[in-house]
Design a protein around this motif. Sequence first.
Motif, PDB file in Angstrom:
ATOM      1  N   GLU A   1     -12.257  -3.166 -11.596  1.00 44.83           N
ATOM      2  CA  GLU A   1     -13.192  -2.668 -10.576  1.00 44.83           C
ATOM      3  C   GLU A   1     -12.561  -2.567  -9.182  1.00 44.83           C
ATOM      4  O   GLU A   1     -13.113  -1.893  -8.304  1.00 44.83           O
ATOM      5  CB  GLU A   1     -14.420  -3.573 -10.498  1.00 44.83           C
ATOM      6  N   LEU A   2     -11.438  -3.249  -8.964  1.00 41.09           N
ATOM      7  CA  LEU A   2     -10.798  -3.232  -7.649  1.00 41.09           C
ATOM      8  C   LEU A   2      -9.799  -2.088  -7.546  1.00 41.09           C
ATOM      9  O   LEU A   2      -9.318  -1.567  -8.550  1.00 41.09           O
ATOM     10  CB  LEU A   2     -10.079  -4.561  -7.397  1.00 41.09           C
ATOM     11  N   THR A   3      -9.473  -1.730  -6.321  1.00 39.75           N
ATOM     12  CA  THR A   3      -8.423  -0.739  -6.107  1.00 39.75           C
ATOM     13  C   THR A   3      -7.064  -1.435  -6.088  1.00 39.75           C
ATOM     14  O   THR A   3      -6.980  -2.669  -6.054  1.00 39.75           O
ATOM     15  CB  THR A   3      -8.630  -0.003  -4.771  1.00 39.75           C
ATOM     16  N   VAL A   4      -6.031  -0.633  -6.108  1.00 39.82           N
ATOM     17  CA  VAL A   4      -4.675  -1.179  -6.028  1.00 39.82           C
ATOM     18  C   VAL A   4      -4.513  -2.000  -4.758  1.00 39.82           C
ATOM     19  O   VAL A   4      -4.021  -3.135  -4.777  1.00 39.82           O
ATOM     20  CB  VAL A   4      -3.639  -0.035  -6.067  1.00 39.82           C
ATOM     21  N   ASP A   5      -4.942  -1.425  -3.644  1.00 37.75           N
ATOM     22  CA  ASP A   5      -4.814  -2.106  -2.355  1.00 37.75           C
ATOM     23  C   ASP A   5      -5.602  -3.416  -2.334  1.00 37.75           C
ATOM     24  O   ASP A   5      -5.106  -4.443  -1.866  1.00 37.75           O
ATOM     25  CB  ASP A   5      -5.309  -1.179  -1.239  1.00 37.75           C
ATOM     26  N   GLU A   6      -6.823  -3.386  -2.849  1.00 39.27           N
ATOM     27  CA  GLU A   6      -7.669  -4.588  -2.865  1.00 39.27           C
ATOM     28  C   GLU A   6      -7.084  -5.667  -3.772  1.00 39.27           C
ATOM     29  O   GLU A   6      -7.178  -6.858  -3.465  1.00 39.27           O
ATOM     30  CB  GLU A   6      -9.075  -4.223  -3.309  1.00 39.27           C
ATOM     31  N   SER A   7      -6.495  -5.253  -4.881  1.00 38.65           N
ATOM     32  CA  SER A   7      -5.886  -6.223  -5.796  1.00 38.65           C
ATOM     33  C   SER A   7      -4.734  -6.953  -5.127  1.00 38.65           C
ATOM     34  O   SER A   7      -4.617  -8.182  -5.225  1.00 38.65           O
ATOM     35  CB  SER A   7      -5.391  -5.509  -7.061  1.00 38.65           C
ATOM     36  N   ILE A   8      -3.897  -6.192  -4.435  1.00 38.18           N
ATOM     37  CA  ILE A   8      -2.756  -6.813  -3.764  1.00 38.18           C
ATOM     38  C   ILE A   8      -3.221  -7.643  -2.581  1.00 38.18           C
ATOM     39  O   ILE A   8      -2.685  -8.735  -2.322  1.00 38.18           O
ATOM     40  CB  ILE A   8      -1.757  -5.727  -3.324  1.00 38.18           C
ATOM     41  N   GLU A   9      -4.227  -7.172  -1.873  1.00 37.15           N
ATOM     42  CA  GLU A   9      -4.743  -7.945  -0.740  1.00 37.15           C
ATOM     43  C   GLU A   9      -5.328  -9.281  -1.205  1.00 37.15           C
ATOM     44  O   GLU A   9      -5.088 -10.324  -0.588  1.00 37.15           O
ATOM     45  CB  GLU A   9      -5.820  -7.150   0.000  1.00 37.15           C
ATOM     46  N   ALA A  10      -6.087  -9.243  -2.307  1.00 39.14           N
ATOM     47  CA  ALA A  10      -6.695 -10.480  -2.805  1.00 39.14           C
ATOM     48  C   ALA A  10      -5.637 -11.493  -3.207  1.00 39.14           C
ATOM     49  O   ALA A  10      -5.717 -12.675  -2.855  1.00 39.14           O
ATOM     50  CB  ALA A  10      -7.614 -10.166  -3.987  1.00 39.14           C
ATOM     51  N   VAL A  11      -4.618 -11.049  -3.955  1.00 37.10           N
ATOM     52  CA  VAL A  11      -3.598 -11.995  -4.415  1.00 37.10           C
ATOM     53  C   VAL A  11      -2.761 -12.494  -3.238  1.00 37.10           C
ATOM     54  O   VAL A  11      -2.298 -13.645  -3.240  1.00 37.10           O
ATOM     55  CB  VAL A  11      -2.710 -11.346  -5.501  1.00 37.10           C
ATOM     56  N   THR A  12      -2.596 -11.668  -2.213  1.00 32.88           N
ATOM     57  CA  THR A  12      -1.875 -12.116  -1.019  1.00 32.88           C
ATOM     58  C   THR A  12      -2.657 -13.199  -0.301  1.00 32.88           C
ATOM     59  O   THR A  12      -2.097 -14.223   0.121  1.00 32.88           O
ATOM     60  CB  THR A  12      -1.609 -10.938  -0.065  1.00 32.88           C
ATOM     61  N   ARG A  13      -3.953 -12.992  -0.135  1.00 26.27           N
ATOM     62  CA  ARG A  13      -4.795 -13.997   0.519  1.00 26.27           C
ATOM     63  C   ARG A  13      -4.843 -15.298  -0.278  1.00 26.27           C
ATOM     64  O   ARG A  13      -4.969 -16.387   0.288  1.00 26.27           O
ATOM     65  CB  ARG A  13      -6.212 -13.461   0.693  1.00 26.27           C
ATOM     66  N   LEU A  14      -4.726 -15.191  -1.610  1.00 27.98           N
ATOM     67  CA  LEU A  14      -4.783 -16.385  -2.453  1.00 27.98           C
ATOM     68  C   LEU A  14      -3.469 -17.159  -2.460  1.00 27.98           C
ATOM     69  O   LEU A  14      -3.471 -18.382  -2.615  1.00 27.98           O
ATOM     70  CB  LEU A  14      -5.141 -15.999  -3.890  1.00 27.98           C
ATOM     71  N   ARG A  15      -2.354 -16.468  -2.277  1.00 25.35           N
ATOM     72  CA  ARG A  15      -1.055 -17.114  -2.482  1.00 25.35           C
ATOM     73  C   ARG A  15      -0.206 -17.266  -1.217  1.00 25.35           C
ATOM     74  O   ARG A  15       0.752 -18.027  -1.227  1.00 25.35           O
ATOM     75  CB  ARG A  15      -0.251 -16.331  -3.524  1.00 25.35           C
ATOM     76  N   VAL A  16      -0.564 -16.529  -0.158  1.00 24.21           N
ATOM     77  CA  VAL A  16       0.278 -16.538   1.041  1.00 24.21           C
ATOM     78  C   VAL A  16      -0.570 -16.891   2.258  1.00 24.21           C
ATOM     79  O   VAL A  16      -1.595 -16.270   2.510  1.00 24.21           O
ATOM     80  CB  VAL A  16       0.944 -15.167   1.261  1.00 24.21           C
ATOM     81  N   LYS A  17      -0.126 -17.891   2.991  1.00 20.52           N
ATOM     82  CA  LYS A  17      -0.798 -18.267   4.235  1.00 20.52           C
ATOM     83  C   LYS A  17      -0.217 -17.402   5.350  1.00 20.52           C
ATOM     84  O   LYS A  17       0.834 -17.689   5.907  1.00 20.52           O
ATOM     85  CB  LYS A  17      -0.571 -19.751   4.529  1.00 20.52           C
ATOM     86  N   THR A  18      -0.921 -16.312   5.690  1.00 20.99           N
ATOM     87  CA  THR A  18      -0.439 -15.383   6.704  1.00 20.99           C
ATOM     88  C   THR A  18      -0.896 -15.823   8.091  1.00 20.99           C
ATOM     89  O   THR A  18      -1.893 -16.524   8.247  1.00 20.99           O
ATOM     90  CB  THR A  18      -0.962 -13.964   6.418  1.00 20.99           C
ATOM     91  N   ARG A  19      -0.157 -15.360   9.084  1.00 20.57           N
ATOM     92  CA  ARG A  19      -0.464 -15.750  10.468  1.00 20.57           C
ATOM     93  C   ARG A  19      -1.703 -15.038  10.993  1.00 20.57           C
ATOM     94  O   ARG A  19      -2.505 -15.621  11.712  1.00 20.57           O
ATOM     95  CB  ARG A  19       0.742 -15.441  11.371  1.00 20.57           C
ATOM     96  N   ASN A  20      -1.849 -13.760  10.655  1.00 14.36           N
ATOM     97  CA  ASN A  20      -2.971 -12.967  11.148  1.00 14.36           C
ATOM     98  C   ASN A  20      -3.131 -11.741  10.251  1.00 14.36           C
ATOM     99  O   ASN A  20      -2.397 -11.574   9.263  1.00 14.36           O
ATOM    100  CB  ASN A  20      -2.736 -12.552  12.606  1.00 14.36           C
ATOM    101  N   LEU A  21      -4.071 -10.865  10.607  1.00 13.74           N
ATOM    102  CA  LEU A  21      -4.334  -9.680   9.798  1.00 13.74           C
ATOM    103  C   LEU A  21      -3.151  -8.723   9.799  1.00 13.74           C
ATOM    104  O   LEU A  21      -2.873  -8.067   8.794  1.00 13.74           O
ATOM    105  CB  LEU A  21      -5.589  -8.967  10.301  1.00 13.74           C
ATOM    106  N   ASP A  22      -2.462  -8.630  10.921  1.00 12.93           N
ATOM    107  CA  ASP A  22      -1.291  -7.755  10.980  1.00 12.93           C
ATOM    108  C   ASP A  22      -0.205  -8.230  10.021  1.00 12.93           C
ATOM    109  O   ASP A  22       0.435  -7.427   9.331  1.00 12.93           O
ATOM    110  CB  ASP A  22      -0.736  -7.701  12.408  1.00 12.93           C
ATOM    111  N   ASP A  23       0.006  -9.534   9.978  1.00 12.89           N
ATOM    112  CA  ASP A  23       0.987 -10.098   9.054  1.00 12.89           C
ATOM    113  C   ASP A  23       0.581  -9.815   7.608  1.00 12.89           C
ATOM    114  O   ASP A  23       1.412  -9.465   6.763  1.00 12.89           O
ATOM    115  CB  ASP A  23       1.099 -11.607   9.295  1.00 12.89           C
ATOM    116  N   LEU A  24      -0.710  -9.950   7.334  1.00 13.79           N
ATOM    117  CA  LEU A  24      -1.235  -9.661   5.993  1.00 13.79           C
ATOM    118  C   LEU A  24      -0.992  -8.201   5.633  1.00 13.79           C
ATOM    119  O   LEU A  24      -0.489  -7.883   4.537  1.00 13.79           O
ATOM    120  CB  LEU A  24      -2.726  -9.986   5.945  1.00 13.79           C
ATOM    121  N   ASP A  25      -1.343  -7.293   6.547  1.00 14.94           N
ATOM    122  CA  ASP A  25      -1.186  -5.863   6.275  1.00 14.94           C
ATOM    123  C   ASP A  25       0.270  -5.479   6.066  1.00 14.94           C
ATOM    124  O   ASP A  25       0.601  -4.697   5.172  1.00 14.94           O
ATOM    125  CB  ASP A  25      -1.766  -5.046   7.427  1.00 14.94           C
ATOM    126  N   LEU A  26       1.147  -6.030   6.868  1.00 15.99           N
ATOM    127  CA  LEU A  26       2.569  -5.701   6.736  1.00 15.99           C
ATOM    128  C   LEU A  26       3.131  -6.159   5.398  1.00 15.99           C
ATOM    129  O   LEU A  26       3.943  -5.471   4.780  1.00 15.99           O
ATOM    130  CB  LEU A  26       3.357  -6.329   7.885  1.00 15.99           C
TER     131      LEU A  26
END
Length: 634
Positions: A92-117
């Motif tokens: 049900e998720l898009t490619v972008d949403e799938s990668i974003e979700a797993v990034t949020r689950l596994r990587v402690k990013t500094r901010n949204l820009d760091d997440l997007d990059l």
Amino acid sequence: MLELKDFCFTIEKDGDPVNLVDRVNLKVPSGHFMAIVGPSGCGKTTLLNTIAGLNHMSEGSIYWNGRNLEEDGDLDPAELGYVPQFSIAYDELTVDESIEAVTRLRVKTRNLDDLDLRIDRVLEETGLGEIADRQVKVLSGGQKRRLGLAMELVTDPHLLLCDEVTSGLDPRSERDIVRRLHALSRRDGRMVLSVTHSLAHLELYDSILVLHEGRVAYHGVPEGLTHYFSVDDTEEIYPRLAKQSSEKWRKSWLKHGPTYSDKIMRERQKRIDAGSLVLPESRLKQESVEETDEIELDDTTELNADHKEAPNSKRSKRRKSKVAATPEEPEDADLVQEAPEPVKTPGFLSQYSTLLGRRWKIFFRDRAQVWLQLAILLCFPCLVALFGPQGNEPLLTYPDTIEMTSQDAVRKLQAIGENRAKVGGAVSGIIMFQVVLLSLMGSNNAAREVASERRIFEKEKFGGVRPSAYLFSKITFLSCMILVQSIWMAIFVEQFWRYPETAGTAGFFDHLSFLILVNAAMTSICLGISSLMKTSEQASLLSIYLVGFQLPLSGAVLALPELVGQFTRPFISAYWAWAGSIESLDNRYQAAVKTVTETPLDSSSTICLYVLSIQIAVGLVASYIGIKRHQWEH
């Protein structure tokens, strides 16, 4: 460097130990791309799973950069990437949403820009940028494999393990995946180990590990394969292996192996001394012939020409602007660099909020599930409401004094008795109907909740997702379902069946609390079943049986023999919700209900609350045990 010494994985078969991986010794340097090949059942996946820590090593040692992992602890989840054979993304998720979700689950990013990059980088590395807004369910097999790869690259793993990621793909998609893995092995000193049954594109690997019945038959450069096995073509290697025992092949390799293994290290050192790691000229010539009609390729170019432009979203626009501003890869991008520091895993609250948000998104995009829930929410209360008029008949009361000599008095007493039995039966039936239907709702809520996504969760747990965060996200999601279903059931039915006014507002809210509790009890128990079962089919079947026994074993319709009732009653949620609701009525309605049932109703409302609460707690404990338990499918 990865080093295995006398590496074994043993299982018991018919009471005897069997080595699925038997005394494997090998060294794999950093910045290396190795294929693990061999006939079906030779132990390729078992070896990979044991290196990953999914199987517990039976004997031997495994070293990572000189550190004994058995003694000094496993690799950090962020250091290790594992791409399994199955899809690890929700349809049900898009490619972008799938990668974003797993990034949020596994990587402690500094901010949204760091997440997007970080997301943008892996999209470009895997060639998924142009299809980032497509849902997973419409992707081709090759695109899904690249998505699985992208979801592992978000942590910048030092060791990347891939299990049959080219299985079932067409030749073009297979070459695409292999070339991308090759390119990834040339970045940041990353090591890539890929299990494959295919013997195509072996020239792209730095070394080939051939297994036969769990033993090493060869580990050397691709160019030495045909010479070592005395065959004219690599396709003849598997038949050649079958001509003698794996033990003979192992002994042969122990004798001749050092020469081939040393060649790997010498070739590696030459490339390091030269300052780069590049494909041999012969490989480039071969690929240029094959790709004359295609776009000139680099490590980040999209290979599939049939990709359509994805619709523009807010993230897509941000992504395009950031990609445009990103400096180009240096010409010496193939240089082996020192691996970056491992990323940090997010905390409980971050993982919990990500899991919960993803669950709601999946729920609302699953139209079949949404319509099913709406149908249940509307139809079940309507079924109860059909019987409402029968429960609205006034309850007659016996007079204080009765003249037994009068025939009219006898007939009056008889009419009162019939009235009390009718009203008592209707009230008891309506309450039990609500209770059983809410039990069915609870089963539908949770029977497949964990079991249906077991493989994805096991993969996420392997990557650092906390079982507690996963469980609490499920509890929150299901609690919302429970409250909506139970409150709507009570309010809707109240419009057609007036809860006995003599019970007062407090009585209605007591009844409502029991409806919520019985739904919660059945939901939590079925969640526990879903967590403990291996498949969603097993969980659904057991949950259906559990609901099916609620009505007959409650004693609301037919009283059970006392011995049977005493044994079964503690486990029947419907009985305690029904009995508690009856106890919230005034004495006259309680007496009326007792005229139509022989089931004991001596338990107080407080005891009923306690029992249902205990059942909820038991279900949640079972859920946590099942979620925390390792259930990786080999």
